[in-house]
Design an enzyme around this catalytic site. Structure first.
Site, PDB file in Angstrom:
ATOM      1  N   THR A 135      -1.403  -2.424  -0.680  1.00  0.00           N
ATOM      2  CA  THR A 135      -0.798  -2.682  -1.990  1.00  0.00           C
ATOM      3  C   THR A 135       0.004  -1.478  -2.462  1.00  0.00           C
ATOM      4  O   THR A 135       1.132  -1.616  -2.949  1.00  0.00           O
ATOM      5  CB  THR A 135      -1.883  -3.019  -3.034  1.00  0.00           C
ATOM      6  OG1 THR A 135      -2.586  -4.194  -2.616  1.00  0.00           O
ATOM      7  CG2 THR A 135      -1.270  -3.269  -4.408  1.00  0.00           C
ATOM      8  N   TRP A 192       3.073  -1.163  -0.226  1.00  0.00           N
ATOM      9  CA  TRP A 192       4.056  -2.204  -0.541  1.00  0.00           C
ATOM     10  C   TRP A 192       4.979  -1.760  -1.665  1.00  0.00           C
ATOM     11  O   TRP A 192       6.171  -2.060  -1.660  1.00  0.00           O
ATOM     12  CB  TRP A 192       3.334  -3.496  -0.937  1.00  0.00           C
ATOM     13  CG  TRP A 192       4.251  -4.631  -1.282  1.00  0.00           C
ATOM     14  CD1 TRP A 192       4.765  -5.570  -0.441  1.00  0.00           C
ATOM     15  CD2 TRP A 192       4.776  -4.955  -2.591  1.00  0.00           C
ATOM     16  NE1 TRP A 192       5.568  -6.457  -1.128  1.00  0.00           N
ATOM     17  CE2 TRP A 192       5.587  -6.100  -2.442  1.00  0.00           C
ATOM     18  CE3 TRP A 192       4.623  -4.390  -3.855  1.00  0.00           C
ATOM     19  CZ2 TRP A 192       6.248  -6.684  -3.524  1.00  0.00           C
ATOM     20  CZ3 TRP A 192       5.279  -4.974  -4.926  1.00  0.00           C
ATOM     21  CH2 TRP A 192       6.083  -6.100  -4.754  1.00  0.00           C
ATOM     22  N   HIS A 193       4.432  -1.025  -2.616  1.00  0.00           N
ATOM     23  CA  HIS A 193       5.229  -0.608  -3.770  1.00  0.00           C
ATOM     24  C   HIS A 193       6.233   0.480  -3.425  1.00  0.00           C
ATOM     25  O   HIS A 193       7.218   0.657  -4.160  1.00  0.00           O
ATOM     26  CB  HIS A 193       4.318  -0.133  -4.905  1.00  0.00           C
ATOM     27  CG  HIS A 193       3.733  -1.253  -5.704  1.00  0.00           C
ATOM     28  ND1 HIS A 193       2.606  -1.936  -5.312  1.00  0.00           N
ATOM     29  CD2 HIS A 193       4.130  -1.837  -6.866  1.00  0.00           C
ATOM     30  CE1 HIS A 193       2.327  -2.874  -6.198  1.00  0.00           C
ATOM     31  NE2 HIS A 193       3.246  -2.844  -7.149  1.00  0.00           N
ATOM     32  N   GLY A 194       6.025   1.212  -2.374  1.00  0.00           N
ATOM     33  CA  GLY A 194       7.011   2.234  -2.041  1.00  0.00           C
ATOM     34  C   GLY A 194       6.584   3.115  -0.891  1.00  0.00           C
ATOM     35  O   GLY A 194       5.381   3.321  -0.642  1.00  0.00           O
ATOM     36  N   PHE A 214      11.393  -1.838  -5.318  1.00  0.00           N
ATOM     37  CA  PHE A 214      10.386  -2.332  -4.402  1.00  0.00           C
ATOM     38  C   PHE A 214      10.884  -3.491  -3.578  1.00  0.00           C
ATOM     39  O   PHE A 214      10.206  -3.952  -2.701  1.00  0.00           O
ATOM     40  CB  PHE A 214       9.117  -2.736  -5.173  1.00  0.00           C
ATOM     41  CG  PHE A 214       8.649  -1.676  -6.128  1.00  0.00           C
ATOM     42  CD1 PHE A 214       8.514  -0.362  -5.706  1.00  0.00           C
ATOM     43  CD2 PHE A 214       8.391  -1.977  -7.448  1.00  0.00           C
ATOM     44  CE1 PHE A 214       8.108   0.633  -6.570  1.00  0.00           C
ATOM     45  CE2 PHE A 214       7.971  -0.992  -8.327  1.00  0.00           C
ATOM     46  CZ  PHE A 214       7.834   0.312  -7.890  1.00  0.00           C
TER      47      PHE A 214
END
Length: 473
Positions: free
Chosen positions: A316, A319-321, A473
């Site tokens: 998670t 996934w954001h960066g 993102f």
């Protein structure tokens, strides 16, 4: 192009709606596909080929899965192939620079680093395309034999660049059999306008407070200014992202689609576990159904459940960066949720409700520090200021200036992040409606929505600050 732009509001959207509704039923998806490609190409014309490639790849893989439906070994390999191709594209464009940078640092190598522009929304549509092949393999969604219809799903502009993450099984029937109605269209306009107001009137303005505080020299901050900045950012990212999700859901309604909700007043949560059931729900559900449960969930013992939990939260964050601060941010919440599962939740239930809420706000604000600062050292310095460990003042005149200038907006943000206005407003409108013969509820709602649209337009005419945080993102 973003939804909260004059070009979109008064050129792209009206033209697209007109062309869509005059198109015969058989070519509505083609009309929507072309409009979606134009929407995406407005900012990144080259990367539409990447999206088309993803659509073709998963279309072919879907057909192959259907062909080998009764040969599970081959079907599994086909699904694996789809996942590898999709994640490879995502990894190349989003994570290759980060990977090479860390390899060079750890092993003292000198591999060439190249930083490509990140295709907007690639994290969102990659997860959507993967959900198609996985859902088809699981038998949870029908095969799509028309490549135009599948491409329409992948490129659908209302949710293309910022979600919510629309899984194929959610809209499989709607791709070909959706119904556009006056009631749906009216609700879509209402939902879109509310989202636009949240984004333009609240997120953009409260974001300016955070931007001002963040722009200061970190050694010039005070303890209360640092806390105020994080509070402003927490409201900015909520109204920014939830507002965009509202606009996406509203646009979907206009074209006959029913997208699932993505936010449910997360800031009223009584635990961090509850918060993540209310925040960015489409992402949480995706990781639960496609990562956590396939890994075994909590069915293989407590230790394995915690391992699975940390895998999900590591992913998670990633996934954001492509940055260590996002990984730390993800694992931070993984630790908090693991502690809640281990017994903290039971302790929280015995506490006074306001105390539980203070706990949630405190944990969230600490988490947002990791999220917002790419440079971890700056983030840690900011945390030291927040906790009075940097020998800086508690407050100063600048803090009082910020507080007085933004007090009303902060109050609006607090109230707007709860269901109070929605619940009380509906009760009041229903009461007025019952006391009069005319449909005052409809009239008053229309006036409010028109006012929000008018004020948002006025703001956008002269706006120089109109970011969208989740584009990165």
């Amino acid at each position: 192009m973003i939804f909260s732009s004059l070009t979109f509001l008064f050129t792209f959207l009206p033209i697209t709606l007109l062309l869509y509704f005059v198109s015969p039923r058989k070519i509505k998806n083609i009309t929507l596909l072309i409009a979606s490609l134009i929407f995406y190409a407005w900012g990144e014309p080259v990367y539409i080929f990447l999206m088309i490639f993803s659509s073709i790849v998963d279309y072919i893989h879907g057909l192959l899965i259907e062909k080998y439906r009764y040969n599970d070994k081959k079907a599994r390999l086909i699904v694996l192939s789809s996942i590898i191709i999709n994640l490879s594209l995502l990894g190349f464009f989003k994570y290759s620079y980060f990977l090479i940078e860390n390899v060079n640092y750890l092993f003292d190598t000198d591999f060439t680093q190249f930083k490509l522009p990140l295709p907007i929304g690639i994290s969102f549509y990659t997860f959507q395309t993967m959900s198609y092949t996985i859902d088809v393999y699981r038998g949870e969604a029908p095969i799509q034999k028309n490549p135009i219809d599948l491409a329409t799903y992948v490129t659908l502009f209302p949710q293309l660049i910022a979600g919510p993450i629309v899984r194929y099984q959610t809209v499989a029937e709607q791709i070909n059999e959706r119904q556009e109605t006056i009631d749906k269209f009216a609700y879509g306009i209402k939902r879109f306008t509310i989202g636009l107001g949240k984004k333009v009137l609240i997120a953009n303005n409260i974001g300016m407070l955070w931007s001002e505080i963040q722009g200061n020299n970190i050694n010039d901050l005070t303890v209360l200014t640092a806390w105020l900045g994080l509070i402003a950012f927490s409201f900015q990212i909520y109204f920014d992202f939830s507002g965009y999700s509202d606009m996406a859901i509203g646009l979907g309604k206009m074209f006959g689609f029913d997208f699932l909700e993505n936010f449910n007043y997360p800031y009223i949560s009584q635990s961090i576990t509850e918060f993540w059931r209310r925040w960015h729900m489409s992402l949480g559900t995706w990781f639960k159904d496609y990562v956590y449960i396939p890994l075994g969930g909590n069915k293989l013992g407590r230790l394995k459940a915690y391992v699975n939990l940390f895998v999900v939260w590591f992913l998670t964050g990633l996934w954001h960066g492509a940055s260590w601060n996002f990984i730390i941010w993800g694992l931070y919440f993984g630790v908090i949720i693991a502690l809640e599962k281990a017994g903290l939740l039971r302790l929280l239930q015995d506490l006074w409700r306001p105390i539980r809420h203070i706990y949630v706000v405190f944990v969230l604000l600490i988490g947002w520090v990791f999220f917002v600062f790419d440079d971890i050292s700056i983030g840690l310095s900011y945390l030291k200021i927040m906790f009075g460990l940097s020998n800086l003042d508690l407050y100063n005149i600048q803090f009082l200036y910020y507080l007085s200038n933004y007090a009303i907006l902060l109050i609006i943000s607090i109230i707007g992040s709860t269901p109070y206005i929605n619940n009380r407003g509906l009760v009041l409108l229903e009461r007025i409606n019952q006391e009069h013969r005319f449909h005052f509820k409809t009239i008053i709602t229309a006036i409010i929505l028109f006012g929000m649209l008018f004020l948002s337009t006025v703001y956008l005419v002269d706006a120089t600050y109109n970011p969208f945080l989740y584009f990165r993102f």
